[in-house]
Design a protein around this motif. Structure first.
Motif, mmCIF file in Angstrom:
data_model
loop_
_atom_site.group_PDB
_atom_site.id
_atom_site.type_symbol
_atom_site.label_atom_id
_atom_site.label_comp_id
_atom_site.label_asym_id
_atom_site.label_seq_id
_atom_site.Cartn_x
_atom_site.Cartn_y
_atom_site.Cartn_z
ATOM 1 N N PHE A 39 -20.322 -37.075 2.191
ATOM 2 C CA PHE A 39 -21.162 -36.096 2.880
ATOM 3 C C PHE A 39 -20.381 -34.812 3.152
ATOM 4 O O PHE A 39 -20.925 -33.706 3.005
ATOM 5 C CB PHE A 39 -21.690 -36.679 4.188
ATOM 6 C CG PHE A 39 -22.711 -35.812 4.867
ATOM 7 C CD1 PHE A 39 -24.017 -35.777 4.422
ATOM 8 C CD2 PHE A 39 -22.355 -35.013 5.946
ATOM 9 C CE1 PHE A 39 -24.966 -34.966 5.038
ATOM 10 C CE2 PHE A 39 -23.291 -34.201 6.567
ATOM 11 C CZ PHE A 39 -24.595 -34.172 6.108
ATOM 12 N N VAL A 40 -19.123 -34.952 3.549
ATOM 13 C CA VAL A 40 -18.291 -33.769 3.791
ATOM 14 C C VAL A 40 -18.088 -32.985 2.501
ATOM 15 O O VAL A 40 -18.103 -31.741 2.506
ATOM 16 C CB VAL A 40 -16.934 -34.184 4.410
ATOM 17 C CG1 VAL A 40 -15.953 -33.015 4.398
ATOM 18 C CG2 VAL A 40 -17.130 -34.681 5.828
ATOM 19 N N LEU A 41 -17.921 -33.675 1.377
ATOM 20 C CA LEU A 41 -17.765 -32.987 0.093
ATOM 21 C C LEU A 41 -19.005 -32.169 -0.245
ATOM 22 O O LEU A 41 -18.905 -31.022 -0.699
ATOM 23 C CB LEU A 41 -17.474 -34.009 -1.014
ATOM 24 C CG LEU A 41 -16.080 -34.642 -1.004
ATOM 25 C CD1 LEU A 41 -15.968 -35.701 -2.091
ATOM 26 C CD2 LEU A 41 -15.000 -33.572 -1.196
ATOM 27 N N PHE A 42 -20.184 -32.755 -0.028
ATOM 28 C CA PHE A 42 -21.423 -32.008 -0.276
ATOM 29 C C PHE A 42 -21.547 -30.822 0.674
ATOM 30 O O PHE A 42 -22.014 -29.744 0.286
ATOM 31 C CB PHE A 42 -22.629 -32.934 -0.133
ATOM 32 C CG PHE A 42 -23.034 -33.591 -1.414
ATOM 33 C CD1 PHE A 42 -24.022 -33.043 -2.221
ATOM 34 C CD2 PHE A 42 -22.414 -34.760 -1.834
ATOM 35 C CE1 PHE A 42 -24.395 -33.635 -3.408
ATOM 36 C CE2 PHE A 42 -22.771 -35.368 -3.033
ATOM 37 C CZ PHE A 42 -23.762 -34.809 -3.825
ATOM 38 N N TYR A 43 -21.137 -31.029 1.926
ATOM 39 C CA TYR A 43 -21.212 -29.936 2.896
ATOM 40 C C TYR A 43 -20.272 -28.801 2.491
ATOM 41 O O TYR A 43 -20.647 -27.621 2.543
ATOM 42 C CB TYR A 43 -20.849 -30.451 4.285
ATOM 43 C CG TYR A 43 -20.837 -29.384 5.342
ATOM 44 C CD1 TYR A 43 -22.020 -28.922 5.917
ATOM 45 C CD2 TYR A 43 -19.629 -28.813 5.770
ATOM 46 C CE1 TYR A 43 -22.014 -27.927 6.878
ATOM 47 C CE2 TYR A 43 -19.615 -27.816 6.729
ATOM 48 C CZ TYR A 43 -20.808 -27.382 7.290
ATOM 49 O OH TYR A 43 -20.791 -26.391 8.237
ATOM 50 N N VAL A 44 -19.058 -29.157 2.087
ATOM 51 C CA VAL A 44 -18.095 -28.140 1.647
ATOM 52 C C VAL A 44 -18.609 -27.415 0.404
ATOM 53 O O VAL A 44 -18.483 -26.189 0.282
ATOM 54 C CB VAL A 44 -16.722 -28.782 1.376
ATOM 55 C CG1 VAL A 44 -15.777 -27.780 0.722
ATOM 56 C CG2 VAL A 44 -16.109 -29.305 2.669
ATOM 57 N N LEU A 45 -19.234 -28.178 -0.522
ATOM 58 C CA LEU A 45 -19.789 -27.567 -1.723
ATOM 59 C C LEU A 45 -20.892 -26.579 -1.356
ATOM 60 O O LEU A 45 -20.966 -25.476 -1.913
ATOM 61 C CB LEU A 45 -20.329 -28.650 -2.649
ATOM 62 C CG LEU A 45 -20.979 -28.170 -3.954
ATOM 63 C CD1 LEU A 45 -19.971 -27.409 -4.812
ATOM 64 C CD2 LEU A 45 -21.544 -29.355 -4.732
ATOM 65 N N TRP A 46 -21.750 -26.980 -0.413
ATOM 66 C CA TRP A 46 -22.820 -26.078 0.024
ATOM 67 C C TRP A 46 -22.256 -24.811 0.666
ATOM 68 O O TRP A 46 -22.716 -23.704 0.399
ATOM 69 C CB TRP A 46 -23.732 -26.804 1.009
ATOM 70 C CG TRP A 46 -24.679 -25.867 1.718
ATOM 71 C CD1 TRP A 46 -25.657 -25.110 1.153
ATOM 72 C CD2 TRP A 46 -24.706 -25.566 3.112
ATOM 73 N NE1 TRP A 46 -26.307 -24.360 2.101
ATOM 74 C CE2 TRP A 46 -25.744 -24.624 3.321
ATOM 75 C CE3 TRP A 46 -23.974 -26.017 4.208
ATOM 76 C CZ2 TRP A 46 -26.046 -24.116 4.583
ATOM 77 C CZ3 TRP A 46 -24.278 -25.531 5.461
ATOM 78 C CH2 TRP A 46 -25.294 -24.585 5.636
ATOM 79 N N ARG A 47 -21.225 -24.964 1.512
ATOM 80 C CA ARG A 47 -20.626 -23.801 2.162
ATOM 81 C C ARG A 47 -19.973 -22.877 1.136
ATOM 82 O O ARG A 47 -20.059 -21.638 1.251
ATOM 83 C CB ARG A 47 -19.587 -24.244 3.191
ATOM 84 C CG ARG A 47 -20.140 -25.017 4.362
ATOM 85 C CD ARG A 47 -21.077 -24.191 5.206
ATOM 86 N NE ARG A 47 -20.388 -23.095 5.858
ATOM 87 C CZ ARG A 47 -20.963 -22.214 6.661
ATOM 88 N NH1 ARG A 47 -22.279 -22.292 6.875
ATOM 89 N NH2 ARG A 47 -20.270 -21.258 7.228
ATOM 90 N N ASN A 51 -21.142 -19.067 0.471
ATOM 91 C CA ASN A 51 -20.237 -17.919 0.608
ATOM 92 C C ASN A 51 -20.055 -17.156 -0.707
ATOM 93 O O ASN A 51 -19.820 -15.942 -0.693
ATOM 94 C CB ASN A 51 -18.870 -18.379 1.115
ATOM 95 C CG ASN A 51 -18.929 -18.912 2.535
ATOM 96 O OD1 ASN A 51 -19.769 -18.491 3.331
ATOM 97 N ND2 ASN A 51 -18.059 -19.853 2.858
ATOM 98 N N LEU A 52 -20.190 -17.866 -1.843
ATOM 99 C CA LEU A 52 -19.970 -17.213 -3.122
ATOM 100 C C LEU A 52 -21.248 -16.631 -3.719
ATOM 101 O O LEU A 52 -21.241 -15.518 -4.260
ATOM 102 C CB LEU A 52 -19.348 -18.207 -4.116
ATOM 103 C CG LEU A 52 -17.928 -18.692 -3.797
ATOM 104 C CD1 LEU A 52 -17.495 -19.749 -4.804
ATOM 105 C CD2 LEU A 52 -16.940 -17.526 -3.794
ATOM 106 N N LEU A 53 -22.350 -17.390 -3.631
ATOM 107 C CA LEU A 53 -23.579 -16.969 -4.301
ATOM 108 C C LEU A 53 -24.540 -16.204 -3.396
ATOM 109 O O LEU A 53 -25.211 -15.282 -3.861
ATOM 110 C CB LEU A 53 -24.303 -18.204 -4.873
ATOM 111 C CG LEU A 53 -23.558 -18.986 -5.950
ATOM 112 C CD1 LEU A 53 -24.401 -20.159 -6.420
ATOM 113 C CD2 LEU A 53 -23.200 -18.081 -7.123
ATOM 114 N N MET A 54 -24.623 -16.608 -2.117
ATOM 115 C CA MET A 54 -25.600 -15.977 -1.232
ATOM 116 C C MET A 54 -25.384 -14.475 -1.083
ATOM 117 O O MET A 54 -26.363 -13.721 -1.026
ATOM 118 C CB MET A 54 -25.604 -16.659 0.124
ATOM 119 C CG MET A 54 -26.264 -18.039 0.112
ATOM 120 S SD MET A 54 -27.916 -18.047 -0.633
ATOM 121 C CE MET A 54 -28.827 -16.983 0.500
#
Length: 289
Positions: A39-47, A51-54
């Protein structure tokens, strides 16, 4: 009897043995750690993606579209993270999803208001009655649109309060936008004595706004008579604003200027008068008839 009891006790001891309990706790701890790590890996991926795409999305689309995309990405990664984490921990997610499918009718009925708000959130995005930072009034609630989520529309009022208005309520109410069009007209009501010269009052009122760059010269400012009363004449000064976001400040300012100017020019703004006649006087008048 003792033999049966001894056998039952032996089975209990074997089932709750230290080795069995230790193995169960160890496996449970490992599964919990796996769930947390995934879950932390998915959260880090989302963050990272946020930060990169948004920032690139925000540079190409408006704030409302960027907020919707952010909410969709966040919901997708959180849901996918939960499913993958449970699957890695050995939970049969397909069986769980099938069970949820059986319960979908019950869940949908229980969460009908939430689902209605989510659907309304998408409709607000598609219909665009307003966007983020617009000044709106929804069912008497006035303020600046701070955020549009999948469930609510967040409005910041002029006194600093945050109102979370359900999206379904927004869709079912009349929405007045003060900033959806480039200009806004101010209508400031005032009353004068019935004996005042209307042309003179009109010249005084228009002089207040003719040289103010905050007001438009086209359409031209004008003064209109809205009502003829027994004790006064009701007027309305109508002016168009260059910057519609200043409408509250300029309305207050204009009212004060009108009052001060009327005092200086000797233009009378009469008080409302009420005549009271006592019953005894009425009786005397009736007898005299």
């Amino acid at each position: 009897m003792d033999y049966v009891l001894d056998g039952f006790v032996a089975q209990i001891r074997d089932y709750f043995s230290a080795a069995r309990i230790g193995g169960f706790l160890a496996n449970s701890l490992i599964n919990v750690l796996l769930i947390i790590i995934v879950f932390v890996l998915f959260y880090v991926l989302w963050r990272l993606l946020q930060n990169l795409l948004m920032p690139k999305f925000r540079a190409k689309v408006d704030k409302t579209s960027a907020a919707l995309l952010d909410a969709i990405f966040r919901s997708f990664f959180i849901g996918a993270g939960i499913l993958v984490a449970l699957s890695v921990a050995g939970v049969q997610t397909t069986t769980m999803l099938a069970s949820l499918g059986v319960l979908s009718l019950t869940i949908g009925f229980a969460l009908r208001d939430t689902l209605s708000n989510i659907i309304s959130g998408f409709l607000i995005f598609l219909d665009r009655p307003f966007t983020i930072d617009d000044l709106v009034e929804i069912d008497g609630k006035y303020g600046r649109v701070d955020r549009i989520t999948l469930r609510t529309t967040r409005i910041v009022t002029i006194d600093g309060r945050m109102l979370a208005v359900p999206n379904a309520e927004v869709m079912n109410k009349t929405v007045a936008s003060y900033t959806n069009f480039p200009h806004l007209r101010l209508d400031v009501a005032v009353t004068i004595d019935v004996n005042e010269n209307l042309d003179r009052v009109r010249a005084v009122l228009l002089q207040l706004v003719n040289h103010d760059t905050d007001y438009m010269t086209e359409p031209k400012p004008r003064m209109v008579v809205t009502q003829l009363n027994d004790y006064n004449v009701a007027l309305e000064l109508q002016v168009w604003l260059e910057n519609e976001r200043q409408h509250i400040h300029k309305r207050y300012e204009l009212r004060e200027k009108i009052f001060k100017t009327f005092m200086q020019e000797g233009i009378n703004m009469p008080f409302e008068t009420i005549e009271l006649v006592s019953p005894s006087i009425v009786n005397i008048l009736n007898k005299s008839k």
